[in-house]
Design an enzyme around this catalytic site. Structure first.
Site, PDB file in Angstrom:
ATOM      1  CG  HIS A  97      -5.000  72.045  -0.082  1.00 58.08           C
ATOM      2  ND1 HIS A  97      -5.130  71.225   0.897  1.00 58.08           N
ATOM      3  CD2 HIS A  97      -6.010  72.978   0.062  1.00 58.08           C
ATOM      4  CE1 HIS A  97      -6.040  71.205   1.715  1.00 58.08           C
ATOM      5  NE2 HIS A  97      -6.684  72.301   1.097  1.00 58.08           N
ATOM      6  NE  ARG A  98       0.693  68.905  -5.875  1.00 60.77           N
ATOM      7  CZ  ARG A  98       1.552  68.827  -6.793  1.00 60.77           C
ATOM      8  NH1 ARG A  98       1.519  68.405  -7.926  1.00 60.77           N
ATOM      9  NH2 ARG A  98       2.970  69.173  -6.257  1.00 60.77           N
TER      10      ARG A  98
END
Length: 479
Positions: free
Chosen positions: A450-451
């Site tokens: 999700h980064r």
């Protein structure tokens, strides 16, 4: 990395090399030579297991083995000397016999390394060993027995117990014995069962020892254990997993591939914030396409299965959403966009889970991709996957459906941005053209970092893969 040094003009040392990318240690699985054996440049002297694969190590010079520094089953740091070789046997400046008590030696200037040749480190690709035993002198057995006991104490592999006197015998030259032919998983099985491969009768093609041959050789040994146990015998017991509570528990040392898997999964799970999304899709048309491709002359000689179409679908989805193919550089605080796809395929092997990848999979045609998949699977099954084949992956597919599992929440391979899990393809009731009909259905799960990948981007990638599998003609219209 230099893997050999010189202690004198006569004796040379061979160090544990880094056979992977930044590996720090390796376990010695098997020695193929012993002190006194003649070795030649390029001859395999041992098999080691790293955190990524089992690799055979060839020695880069000629000579006679003087000393093995570590026993089988020992984990050795990269850079440690594992074997010394007498490159000028018969010279008068010989030190004490191998493995004897330390003797001071004059240190000569290092001899110049041979130019124009780099030591080759490959997995299972070096020619079969041609080990030859040197004739022993009359007093050698006694000296060797004492030396072995002392060296065991020095190396930490056992205590130097009192050695009984050995009656000198007339020198006898042992006949040359070739290395038994067996694949690495079979060698490991024999080691675990305590079976000497040299005593196993091979039944495989070209004299290769199979797993069945090892089990057959182990059967009479197991049957003879009970009667022999009544009479105490002093033997050296190989290291085995310790048992606790009358075999109610077994403790297995964490090392090799299992240790690497544990470190990678913990590092990934607690470094990259995982998000997993799911979609259930009708793949009936994909299964029809697979059946048609199996009859296609262009696909002759390669294996065609649903995984091939799923892999191609993921590659097309990445082409339509290239931002998903990236990596997070924590040190430089940068997102690294990859303009190539090294497609990883998770594979369960006798040594544990490995993830080799198909280099530049995005450039391959369907027949080329099928051939690459077939080669990857066959190599992994034979235990011959090299560390280089597992390096540099960008995205991965894990096919849990082969175990009858509907889906899962896969953990990212370290350094990658996404992993697609494919569930079992089953006949299920499905609404098709307004009517409930039996259709081939599967569930896909996409985990992503999700980064790097927002929910919208991850959803688009998963939706594109599902859309292609539902309507395979999109492989043409979208590609």
């Amino acid at each position: 990395m230099t893997t050999m040094t010189q202690t004198s003009a006569r004796f040379r040392e061979f160090k544990m090399p880094d056979v992977g990318e930044g590996l720090t240690e390796a376990e010695i699985l098997k020695w193929f030579v012993q002190p006194g054996d003649t070795v030649t440049d390029g001859q395999v002297v041992c098999e080691v297991e790293t955190a990524k694969a089992a690799v055979e190590l060839p020695i880069p010079f000629d000579g006679v083995v003087h000393e093995l520094r570590f026993a089988e089953g020992t984990t050795v740091d990269v850079g440690e000397v594992i074997i010394t070789v007498d490159v000028a046997p018969g010279s008068e400046d010989a030190p004490a016999p191998a493995a004897a008590a330390p003797v001071q030696e004059p240190v000569a200037a290092p001899a110049e390394e041979p130019k124009g040749r780099t030591p080759v480190l490959v997995g299972y690709g070096v020619a079969e060993s041609s080990t030859k035993r040197r004739p022993r002198k009359g007093a050698a057995p006694e000296a060797a027995a004492v030396a072995a006991a002392v060296q065991a104490e020095l190396n930490g592999h056992g205590s130097a117990a009192p050695v009984a006197p050995v009656v000198p015998q007339a020198p006898v030259e042992a006949p040359p014995v070739g290395r038994p032919l067996a694949k690495p998983p079979v060698r490991k099985l024999a080691k675990d069962l305590g079976i000497d491969l040299a005593a196993v009768v091979p039944t495989g093609k070209d004299g290769i020892i199979t797993r069945e041959d090892v089990h057959a050789a182990a059967a009479p040994v197991a049957a003879a254990v009970a009667p022999e146990a009544a009479e105490p015998v002093a033997v050296s017991v190989p290291e085995t997993p310790a048992t606790v509570g009358s075999a109610r528990e077994t403790r297995i040392p964490v090392k090799g591939v299992r240790k690497a898997i544990a470190q990678a999964m913990v590092g990934s799970a607690f470094t990259a914030p995982h998000v997993t999304e799911f979609v259930t899709v009708d793949v009936t048309r994909t299964m029809k396409l697979v059946a048609e491709l199996k009859e296609d002359k262009e696909m002759a000689g390669v294996r065609v299965n649903p995984l091939l179409i799923i892999a191609k679908a993921l590659l097309v989805a990445i082409k339509r959403n290239p931002e998903v193919n990236a990596a997070w550089d924590e040190a430089n605080q940068e997102i690294v966009q990859k303009h190539y796809v090294n497609l990883g395929i998770a594979a369960a092997t006798p040594r544990g889970l490995i993830v080799p990848n198909i280099k530049d999979a995005h450039d391959k045609t369907l027949p080329q991709l099928a051939a690459a998949l077939g080669e990857l699977v066959a190599t992994a099954r034979d235990g011959k996957t090299s560390p280089a084949a597992m390096a540099g992956g960008t995205v991965t597919i894990t096919n849990v459906g082969v175990f009858g599992v509907d889906t899962g929440t896969p953990i990212l391979n370290p350094g990658e941005s996404a992993i697609l899990a494919v569930g079992a393809i089953k006949l299920q009731p499905w609404v098709h053209k307004g009517k409930v009909k039996p259709r081939q259905v599967t569930t896909l799960a996409l985990s992503f970092d999700h980064r790097l990948v927002d929910g919208e981007l991850g959803s688009k990638v998963l939706a594109d893969v599902a859309a292609i599998l539902e309507q395979p003609k999109r492989l043409i219209t979208w590609a």
